[in-house]
Enzyme design. Structure first.
Site, PDB file in Angstrom:
ATOM      1  N   GLU A 107     135.221 -56.908   5.134  1.00  0.00           N
ATOM      2  CA  GLU A 107     134.295 -56.067   4.342  1.00  0.00           C
ATOM      3  C   GLU A 107     134.857 -55.808   2.953  1.00  0.00           C
ATOM      4  OE1 GLU A 107     131.473 -54.756   4.109  1.00  0.00           O
ATOM      5  OE2 GLU A 107     130.648 -54.020   6.004  1.00  0.00           O
ATOM      6  N   ASP A 108     133.960 -55.611   2.018  1.00  0.00           N
ATOM      7  CA  ASP A 108     134.371 -55.232   0.674  1.00  0.00           C
ATOM      8  C   ASP A 108     134.683 -53.742   0.604  1.00  0.00           C
ATOM      9  OD1 ASP A 108     131.718 -54.620   1.194  1.00  0.00           O
ATOM     10  OD2 ASP A 108     130.959 -55.329  -0.729  1.00  0.00           O
ATOM     11  N   ASP A 111     131.498 -47.116   2.870  1.00  0.00           N
ATOM     12  CA  ASP A 111     131.116 -45.860   2.222  1.00  0.00           C
ATOM     13  C   ASP A 111     130.668 -44.854   3.283  1.00  0.00           C
ATOM     14  OD1 ASP A 111     130.119 -43.875   0.630  1.00  0.00           O
ATOM     15  OD2 ASP A 111     128.729 -45.118  -0.486  1.00  0.00           O
ATOM     16  N   PHE A 160     130.940 -44.776  -7.753  1.00  0.00           N
ATOM     17  CA  PHE A 160     130.424 -46.138  -7.659  1.00  0.00           C
ATOM     18  C   PHE A 160     131.301 -47.092  -8.452  1.00  0.00           C
ATOM     19  CE2 PHE A 160     127.515 -49.681  -8.388  1.00  0.00           C
ATOM     20  CZ  PHE A 160     127.066 -49.873  -7.090  1.00  0.00           C
ATOM     21  N   VAL A 161     131.709 -48.183  -7.809  1.00  0.00           N
ATOM     22  CA  VAL A 161     132.593 -49.145  -8.469  1.00  0.00           C
ATOM     23  C   VAL A 161     131.964 -50.540  -8.462  1.00  0.00           C
ATOM     24  CG1 VAL A 161     134.725 -47.892  -7.988  1.00  0.00           C
ATOM     25  CG2 VAL A 161     133.870 -49.526  -6.304  1.00  0.00           C
ATOM     26  N   ASP A 167     128.677 -55.210  -6.956  1.00  0.00           N
ATOM     27  CA  ASP A 167     127.694 -55.337  -8.027  1.00  0.00           C
ATOM     28  C   ASP A 167     126.994 -54.034  -8.361  1.00  0.00           C
ATOM     29  OD1 ASP A 167     126.206 -55.328  -5.467  1.00  0.00           O
ATOM     30  OD2 ASP A 167     124.464 -55.597  -6.780  1.00  0.00           O
TER      31      ASP A 167
HETATM   32  P1  XMP Z   1     127.909 -48.004   3.969  1.00  0.00           P
HETATM   33  O1  XMP Z   1     127.434 -46.708   3.382  1.00  0.00           O
HETATM   34  O2  XMP Z   1     126.960 -48.530   5.003  1.00  0.00           O
HETATM   35  O3  XMP Z   1     127.822 -48.956   2.727  1.00  0.00           O
HETATM   36  O4  XMP Z   1     129.335 -47.920   4.460  1.00  0.00           O
HETATM   37  C1  XMP Z   1     128.620 -50.058   2.571  1.00  0.00           C
HETATM   38  C2  XMP Z   1     127.944 -50.998   1.615  1.00  0.00           C
HETATM   39  O5  XMP Z   1     127.393 -50.264   0.502  1.00  0.00           O
HETATM   40  C3  XMP Z   1     127.678 -50.917  -0.687  1.00  0.00           C
HETATM   41  N1  XMP Z   1     128.549 -50.048  -1.521  1.00  0.00           N
HETATM   42  C4  XMP Z   1     128.901 -50.294  -2.784  1.00  0.00           C
HETATM   43  N2  XMP Z   1     128.601 -51.342  -3.592  1.00  0.00           N
HETATM   44  N3  XMP Z   1     129.877 -50.350  -5.311  1.00  0.00           N
HETATM   45  C5  XMP Z   1     129.095 -51.349  -4.856  1.00  0.00           C
HETATM   46  O6  XMP Z   1     128.835 -52.292  -5.600  1.00  0.00           O
HETATM   47  C6  XMP Z   1     130.212 -49.268  -4.578  1.00  0.00           C
HETATM   48  O7  XMP Z   1     130.924 -48.367  -5.051  1.00  0.00           O
HETATM   49  C7  XMP Z   1     129.697 -49.247  -3.235  1.00  0.00           C
HETATM   50  N4  XMP Z   1     129.815 -48.355  -2.207  1.00  0.00           N
HETATM   51  C8  XMP Z   1     129.100 -48.887  -1.182  1.00  0.00           C
HETATM   52  C9  XMP Z   1     128.340 -52.213  -0.331  1.00  0.00           C
HETATM   53  O8  XMP Z   1     127.359 -53.224  -0.218  1.00  0.00           O
HETATM   54  C10 XMP Z   1     128.941 -51.959   1.027  1.00  0.00           C
HETATM   55  O9  XMP Z   1     129.069 -53.122   1.811  1.00  0.00           O
HETATM   56 MG    MG Z   2     125.383 -54.176  -3.674  1.00  0.00          MG
END
Ligand code: XMP
Ligand code: MG
Length: 191
Positions: A107-108, A111, A160-161, A167
């Site tokens: 995972e990237d 959140d 937000f990053v 993206d």
């Molecule tokens: P949840 O809330 O389900 O979300 O844990 C995870 C997904 O939300 C996106 N996400 C972000 N994308 N900058 C982004 O570009 C952020 O700071 C950010 N925070 C959450 C992302 O797709 C992640 O997999």
């Molecule tokens: Mg996105």
């Protein structure tokens, strides 16, 4: 150094290219140590955001870990903009049967943890031998709500990053670092 189109949009760099590289090696070492006894490990990249991290992590783990296979899924708690919506949308299913396989989700960023909880339930229901997660970033909400994670790169503030796969409006994925946008960047007319 020549300036790039995105330089003027970035308020601050949170994690540099070098820090990402070092952390990726460290995470690969941890995973390799834990999976020393398995015959193979299936990595599942959660598109699109994890694509950069997956590519780099897979090569690092490949040098020191078990044989790897790579699959892609696309799942996110959708909504445009900068907050999770609470509804998980899966855009691609797995190409193969994962029953009996050791699975590591790549995972990237986590959140709310909603996307991850859904994915873990789904993968466990497919009778994987084991399911773990490696994430490059984690925000504070996830520490409270997501299942405990073994492999976390950076715990970051709840802002937000963008960059290194992440993206805003499909932009900024190619940045080699992760940073925060200036308020003005959110108002770019082409986004
Ligand atoms: P949840 O809330 O389900 O979300 O844990 C995870 C997904 O939300 C996106 N996400 C972000 N994308 N900058 C982004 O570009 C952020 O700071 C950010 N925070 C959450 C992302 O797709 C992640 O997999
Ligand atoms: Mg996105």
């Amino acid at each position: 150094m020549p300036s790039r189109w995105y330089d003027e949009d970035i308020e601050r760099i949170i994690v540099t290219e070098e820090q990402i590289r070092d952390k990726t090696v460290e995470l690969a070492r941890q995973v390799a140590a834990d999976y020393g006894q398995v015959h193979e490990l299936l990595l599942i990249c959660v598109l699109k955001g994890a694509v950069m991290f997956t590519a780099d992590f897979t090569r690092e783990l490949g040098r020191i870990g078990p044989p790897l296979e790579l699959e892609f899924m696309s799942a996110s708690s959708y909504g445009q903009g900068t907050t999770s919506s609470g509804v998980v949308r899966v855009r691609a299913d797995l190409d193969r049967d994962i029953a009996g396989r050791h699975v590591l989700v790549v995972e990237d960023i986590i959140d709310s943890g909603l996307t991850l909880s859904w994915l873990l339930k789904y993968l466990t229901s497919q009778a994987a031998a084991s399911v773990e997660v490696v994430t490059l970033f984690r925000k504070p909400d996830a520490i409270r709500s997501a299942p405990p994670l073994k492999y976390v790169g950076f715990d970051i503030a709840p802002e937000f990053v963008v960059g290194y796969g992440l993206d805003y409006g499909e932009r900024y994925r190619e940045l080699p670092f992760v940073g925060v946008l200036k308020p003005a960047a959110y108002a770019r007319p082409d986004l």
